[in-house]
Design an enzyme around this catalytic site. Structure first.
Site, PDB file in Angstrom:
ATOM      1  N   CYS A  92       0.821  -1.213   0.000  1.00 26.58           N
ATOM      2  CA  CYS A  92       0.000   0.000   0.000  1.00 26.58           C
ATOM      3  C   CYS A  92       0.853   1.260   0.000  1.00 26.58           C
ATOM      4  O   CYS A  92       0.337   2.363  -0.165  1.00 26.58           O
ATOM      5  CB  CYS A  92      -0.935   0.002   1.203  1.00 26.58           C
ATOM      6  SG  CYS A  92      -1.852  -1.533   1.318  1.00 26.58           S
ATOM      7  N   HIS A 383      -9.879   2.063  -1.219  1.00 29.47           N
ATOM      8  CA  HIS A 383      -8.418   1.977  -1.152  1.00 29.47           C
ATOM      9  C   HIS A 383      -7.884   0.970  -2.166  1.00 29.47           C
ATOM     10  O   HIS A 383      -7.609  -0.166  -1.839  1.00 29.47           O
ATOM     11  CB  HIS A 383      -8.034   1.582   0.288  1.00 29.47           C
ATOM     12  CG  HIS A 383      -6.610   1.181   0.482  1.00 29.47           C
ATOM     13  ND1 HIS A 383      -5.555   1.856  -0.102  1.00 29.47           N
ATOM     14  CD2 HIS A 383      -6.060   0.179   1.218  1.00 29.47           C
ATOM     15  CE1 HIS A 383      -4.424   1.259   0.259  1.00 29.47           C
ATOM     16  NE2 HIS A 383      -4.701   0.238   1.048  1.00 29.47           N
ATOM     17  N   CYS A 413       0.421   3.213   6.054  1.00 30.40           N
ATOM     18  CA  CYS A 413       0.871   1.901   6.510  1.00 30.40           C
ATOM     19  C   CYS A 413       0.741   0.912   5.352  1.00 30.40           C
ATOM     20  O   CYS A 413      -0.064   1.116   4.450  1.00 30.40           O
ATOM     21  CB  CYS A 413       0.038   1.436   7.695  1.00 30.40           C
ATOM     22  SG  CYS A 413      -1.725   1.308   7.336  1.00 30.40           S
TER      23      CYS A 413
END
Lengths: 427, 454
Positions: A92, A383, A413
C-alpha cells in the site's frame, strides 16, 4: 555525484473515481485504469506528446503478463512514447514510494519532471493455477520421454483444478491484514465508537469536498463513474454502529465493513517537477516535497503491530526536520482501518510507547482531529492499494495550495509491516 | 451524422422516384478540407456606379489568389466551368430606381453560377447613407440577397449581404475569404456588418491557414457536439485551446483535449466561482485569453404551462447567466488580450422562438442582447464580440428529437439539409480570426437559411 538538490514541486494530480470491487470497473484492467488516469493528467496540464523524465507507478495485485505495466500504460496514453517508465511495488506504500523515487531524481537534477502513481484492481484479479498443478506442469516440461510425461499425467488429480486466488494475508503469519489489525485494536484498547466516528467523519468530509468542487481538478470520471462508489454522504456513527464485526472474535470484536476499507479498484497519478520546468510551462506549484521516511517493523514475532511502521517513521522524520507533531496544518493518515488511525494517534500520545519504543523523553504529542483527513480518506474513497499514495499526495498538495501556507504530513501503513511517510509544504 | 433521406434521394433510383413525387433533393454541399483553395473557380466582380468598395474587394480577391474577372465572358468561351462566385459592390445605389442595377448584373449571370457557388453583395450601412433614398435602397438589398439565397440553395450555393461602414473598406478580407470558401457551406442569407476601425486594429494573419497561431482560446461545452468541433477547428487554426466542460463530462473532455493538444478544465460554469476560476486559469497558465467561445448550452424542452421552475432556471443559468458572468469577469480583470474575441453561441430558436422552448429561446435571445451590450466595450479595447446562431445541426442533441420534428428541421431551409458541427465551428473560427477585427456585434446564423425566423 555530490551536488545541490533542487526543490521538487507537486504540480497537480489526477485520479479516476474509485470503484467498489466488481462495481463500475469490474471489466477494467490495471493497464486500462492507469492509462485513463495518465490521460486525464496529460489533458489537465496540456502534456500531450511531451517527453517527461519518467513515469513510475505500480500495482499490488498484478498479472504476471503485466511485467511492464506502467510502460504499457504509458504507450497507450497521450504522453510521448519516448518517456521512460518502470514499475514500483511496496504494497500500500507503492504510490507514495513511487512519488518519492521520482521526487528524489528531480531533487538530484537527474530529471526535470515526472509522473508517479499507482493502480489496483481487486475485480480483475490475477488467478493462478493450483500450485500442485503448476509443479506438475513444470516437471512435464523438464521430462524428455513420452512415457515419462504419460506417467506424470497419471498424477493429475481433480483437486488440482482449483485455482489459487490472491489472498489478502501475510505469508509469514497466515493471518489477514484485518485479523492482524484486530489484534492491534484490542492491544491498544480502541473502541468501536472511536472507529465508527472516524469512519463517519471520513464519509461526511469527502462528501462535503465533492460538494464544494474540491475534486474538479483532481479527478476525471471513468466508465460512467463520477464520484467514489464507496462514498456514503449520509453515513453516521449511529448507522455504522449497526454493522456486524468482521474481524476479531467474540464480544470484543469491533472492526466492521464500515470502519475497514473495502476492496476497491482505481488509479491515481501526480505530476512532479522542478521549479524551472514548472515555470517554463506556466504551471503553478501546489506544494513542495520536503522530506520522507520509510520504516519497517518486526510483526512476525508479534513484537510490533503489522500496521505500526508509521509510528516509528514519523518521529524520525520529525526529528530530522526539527519539527514537532503539532507543527502541521494538515495530517493525511491513510485509513486502512479506522482503528489503525486511532492506534497511531494513541501511540504518539502514550508515554510508555514513546519512551520504550521510540526512545523519546516525552510523548510525541496529540494531533488536532480538525486537521486530520479533512477531506476524508480511504474509508470513504476506498483503497485501491497502490493508488492511495497518489490520491493523498494530490489531495494534500491542493489543500496546502488553497490555504496558501503551511505544511502537511502523510502517513501510509503497508502490508509486510512497512510504512511510508512524507512532509509536503505549501508552495 | 447520417442523413438517410439525403442518401436515398441522391441514389439513382431514389432520384427518379423523388423527382416524380416532387420530393426535395438536398444538394451535396462542399465543406472545407485542408489544402483546399479559398475559391475554386473564377470570381466575377461587378459594381454599381458610385460604389466605393470595388477597389477594396478587388485587392482582397487578389490577396486571396482568386481568378478575378471584371466582366462576364461570353458564354461558352473561357468559362467552360462557369463562375464560382459573383461579388457585387452595391454601395453606390442611392435610390429605389437604381436598384435595377442588381437585377441587371445578377439576372443574366445566376444560371452560370456553379454548384456550391457564392453570391456576395457588398453594401453600405443604411444609417450612413447620404440621403433617405439611399438608405431605403441599401436596406432593400436585404430582401434581394435573401431571395437569391433561396433560389441558388438547391445547388448548394449561398448568398450574403456584407455591409461595410465608411472606414471599414480595408477590413473585408477575412470575411470575403470565409464567405467565398467552403468553410461557410451552411451559412446563407446572412447580413454581416463590418465596422470602421483604425488600420492598426486590423491584423493580417501571416498564414491564413494558421491565423490563430500563438493565441489562446477557451471553449465551453467542449466535450462533445458543436463545442468539440469548435475546439478542434480553433486548434487546427493554430490556437492553444482550453477545453471547458462540467466535471461529469470529464472523460470525454479529456479525450478531446488530448486529441488536439489542448488543456481540459473541468468547471461547472454556473457555479458562483466559475468566472474567477476560469480567469485564474487564464492568469496562471497563459496570462490571458485571446478568444473565448461561450458554447455550453442545455435544453429542457417543455411547453410553458407544464415547465418546472428548475427547467426554466437551469437553462437560463447555463445558456445565458454564465456567459454574462464569465464575460464580465474576464473584461473586468482585463484578461481578454488586445485583439480579443468573444464569440457567443446563440440559436435560431432565440431569433424565431420555438414551441416548447420558451426557456431556451429566452436564453438564446438574451445571448444576442449580451453581444449587443458587449460590442461597445469590446470596440473600446480593440476587441470584438459576436454571436453565431446555429439552426438544425446534426448532433446527439438533435438526434434525440422525434422523427417528424427532426425531418422538418432538417429540410426547412434553402439547402434542405442539416448542418454539421464543423459548419458552426468554421463560422466561430472566422469570427475568432485576428483578421476579423472589424466584425463586431454581429449575429451570424449558421442554418442553411432556415425558414424559421427568417
Amino acid at each position: 555525484m555530490a551536488r545541490d538538490t533542487s526543490k521538487v514541486a507537486v504540480l497537480g494530480g489526477n485520479r479516476i473515481p474509485f470503484a467498489r470491487q466488481n462495481g463500475s470497473y469490474a471489466r477494467a484492467s490495471n493497464q486500462d485504469m492507469l492509462t485513463a488516469a495518465l490521460d486525464g493528467l496529460v489533458s489537465r496540464f496540456a502534456l500531450g506528446g511531451e517527453v517527461l523524465g519518467e513515469v513510475a507507478a505500480g500495482a499490488v495485485l498484478k498479472h504476471s503478463r503485466d511485467l511492464n505495466l506502467t510502460r504499457e500504460a504509458l504507450l497507450g496514453s497521450a504522453l510521448s512514447p519516448r518517456t521512460p517508465a518502470y514499475d514500483v511495488q511496496q504494497a500500500c506504500g507503492t504510490g507514495l514510494e513511487a512519488t518519492l523515487l521520482v521526487a528524489n531524481k528531480i531533487a538530484l537534477g537527474q530529471i526535470e519532471a515526472g509522473v508517479a502513481g499507482g493502480v489496483d484492481t481487486t475485480s480483475d484479479a490475477p488467478i493462478e493455477i493450483n500450485e500442485d498443478l503448476r509443479q506438475l506442469l513444470l516437471e512435464a516440461n523438464r521430462t524428455r520421454s513420452t512415457v515419462g510425461r504419460l506417467r506424470l499425467l497419471g498424477r493429475l488429480r481433480p483437486g488440482q483444478i482449483v485455482p489459487a486466488l490472491p489472498r489478502n494475508a501475510e505469508p509469514r503469519t497466515g493471518m489477514s491484514m484485518g485479523e492482524h489489525q484486530a489484534v492491534s485494536t484490542r492491544r491498544w484498547g480502541i473502541t468501536r465508537a472511536e472507529q465508527d466516528e472516524i469512519a463517519a467523519a471520513s464519509h461526511q468530509r469527502l462528501a462535503a469536498a465533492y460538494e464544494r468542487g474540491f475534486f474538479d481538478d483532481l479527478l476525471t470520471p471513468y466508465l460512467g463513474l463520477e464520484r467514489d462508489q464507496n462514498l456514503r454522504p449520509d453515513s453516521t456513527p449511529q448507522k455504522l454502529a449497526k454493522l456486524r464485526p468482521v474481524f476479531g472474535d467474540g464480544p470484543e470484536a469491533t472492526m466492521t465493513a464500515g470502519n475497514s476499507t473495502p476492496l476497491t479498484d482505481g488509479a491515481a497519478v501526480v505530476l512532479l517537477a522542478s521549479d524551472r520546468w514548472a515555470k517554463e510551462r506556466s504551471l503553478p506549484p501546489l506544494a513542495y516535497v520536503v522530506d520522507a521516511e520509510t520504516a519497517a517493523v518486526d510483526f512476525t514475532s508479534g513484537a510490533d503491530d503489522l500496521l505500526g511502521a508509521p509510528l516509528y517513521a514519523v518521529p524520525r522524520l520529525l526529528a530530522r526536520n526539527r519539527l514537532a507533531i503539532g507543527d502541521f496544518d494538515f495530517y493525511e493518515i491513510h485509513e486502512a482501518f479506522a482503528s489503525q488511525v486511532a492506534m497511531t494517534l494513541k501511540a504518539w500520545e502514550d508515554p510508555a510507547f514513546c519512551s520504550e519504543r521510540l526512545g523519546l523523553d516525552e510523548p510525541l504529542g496529540s494531533i488536532d482531529r480538525e486537521r486530520l483527513n479533512v477531506n476524508g480518506s480511504s474509508l470513504a474513497t476506498g483503497h485501491p492499494f497502490a493508488a492511495t499514495g497518489g490520491r493523498i499526495v494530490a489531495t494534500l498538495a491542493k489543500l496546502l495550495a488553497e490555504r496558501g501556507s503551511g505544511r502537511g504530513l502523510i502517513s501510509i501503513c503497508a502490508a509486510g509491516g512497512q510504512g511510508v511517510t512524507a512532509i509536503l509544504e505549501a508552495a | 451524422m447520417s442523413d438517410r433521406y439525403q442518401s436515398l434521394v441522391s441514389s439513382p433510383l431514389g432520384k427518379a422516384v423523388g423527382k416524380r413525387l416532387g420530393l426535395p433533393v438536398p444538394p451535396r454541399i462542399r465543406r472545407h478540407e485542408p489544402g483546399m483553395p479559398v475559391v475554386a473557380g473564377p470570381v466575377l466582380l461587378g459594381g454599381a456606379r458610385g460604389g466605393g468598395l470595388r477597389d477594396a474587394a478587388e485587392d482582397a480577391l487578389r490577396s486571396i489568389g482568386a481568378h478575378v474577372l471584371a466582366s462576364a465572358p461570353d458564354a461558352g468561351e473561357d468559362v467552360r466551368g462557369g463562375l464560382a462566385a459573383l461579388v457585387y459592390d452595391a454601395g453606390g445605389i442611392d435610390s429605389s430606381e437604381r436598384l435595377r442595377a442588381v437585377y441587371d448584373f445578377f439576372s443574366p449571370l445566376l444560371r452560370r453560377l456553379e454548384a456550391n457557388g457564392r453570391v456576395i453583395v457588398l453594401a453600405g450601412l443604411p444609417a450612413e447613407a447620404g440621403s433617405a433614398g439611399a438608405a431605403v435602397a441599401q436596406r432593400a438589398l436585404e430582401g434581394f440577397v435573401r431571395s437569391v439565397g433561396k433560389e441558388v440553395g438547391a445547388r448548394g450555393s449561398t448568398a450574403q449581404l456584407v455591409r461595410v461602414a465608411n472606414g471599414g473598406e480595408r477590413a473585408i478580407e477575412s470575411t470575403l475569404r470565409f464567405l467565398l470558401s467552403a468553410r461557410s457551406a451552411y451559412v446563407s442569407g446572412q447580413v454581416i456588418s463590418i465596422e470602421a476601425r483604425d488600420a492598426e486594429a486590423i491584423e493580417t494573419p501571416g498564414d491564413w491557414e494558421q491565423p490563430l497561431d500563438g493565441r489562446v482560446a477557451a471553449v465551453t461545452g467542449a466535450a462533445r457536439g458543436i463545442g468539440e468541433a469548435i475546439a478542434e477547428t480553433l486548434a487546427r487554426d493554430g490556437a492553444e485551446v482550453v477545453c471547458v466542460d462540467v466535471p461529469a463530462q470529464g472523460a470525454a473532455l479529456s479525450a478531446v483535449a488530448n486529441r488536439i493538444g489542448g488543456t481540459a478544465l473541468q468547471l461547472d460554469i454556473t457555479g458562483a466561482d466559475a468566472g474567477p476560476r476560469l480567469a485564474d486559469h487564464a492568469v496562471h497558465r497563459h496570462g490571458r485569453f485571446d478568444v473565448v467561445v461561450h458554447n455550453a448550452g442545455i435544453t429542457r424542452d417543455r411547453t410553458l404551462a407544464r415547465m418546472s421552475p428548475q427547467e426554466w432556471d437551469s437553462v437560463i443559468a447555463v445558456n445565458l447567466t454564465s456567459q454574462e458572468r464569465i464575460s464580465a469577469e474576464l473584461l473586468d480583470r482585463d484578461l481578454l488580450g488586445a485583439g480579443g474575441r468573444i464569440v457567443c453561441v446563440s440559436s435560431v430558436s432565440g431569433i424565431a422562438g420555438n414551441r416548447g422552448q420558451a426557456n431556451y429561446a429566452t436564453s438564446k435571445a438574451g445571448v444576442i442582447g449580451l453581444v449587443e451590450t458587449l460590442a461597445g466595450p469590446a470596440r473600446e479595447r480593440g476587441a470584438t464580440a459576436n454571436a453565431v446562431a446555429p439552426g438544425f445541426i446534426e448532433t446527439a442533441m438533435t438526434k434525440a428529437m422525434p422523427l417528424g420534428i427532426r425531418e422538418a428541421g432538417r429540410r426547412m431551409n434553402s439547402l434542405a439539409q442539416g448542418g454539421h458541427p464543423a459548419d458552426v465551428a468554421e463560422t466561430v473560427a472566422w469570427l475568432a480570426s485576428p483578421g476579423s477585427g472589424a466584425v463586431n456585434g454581429n449575429v451570424v446564423r449558421v442554418c442553411g437559411q432556415a425558414l424559421l425566423g427568417a
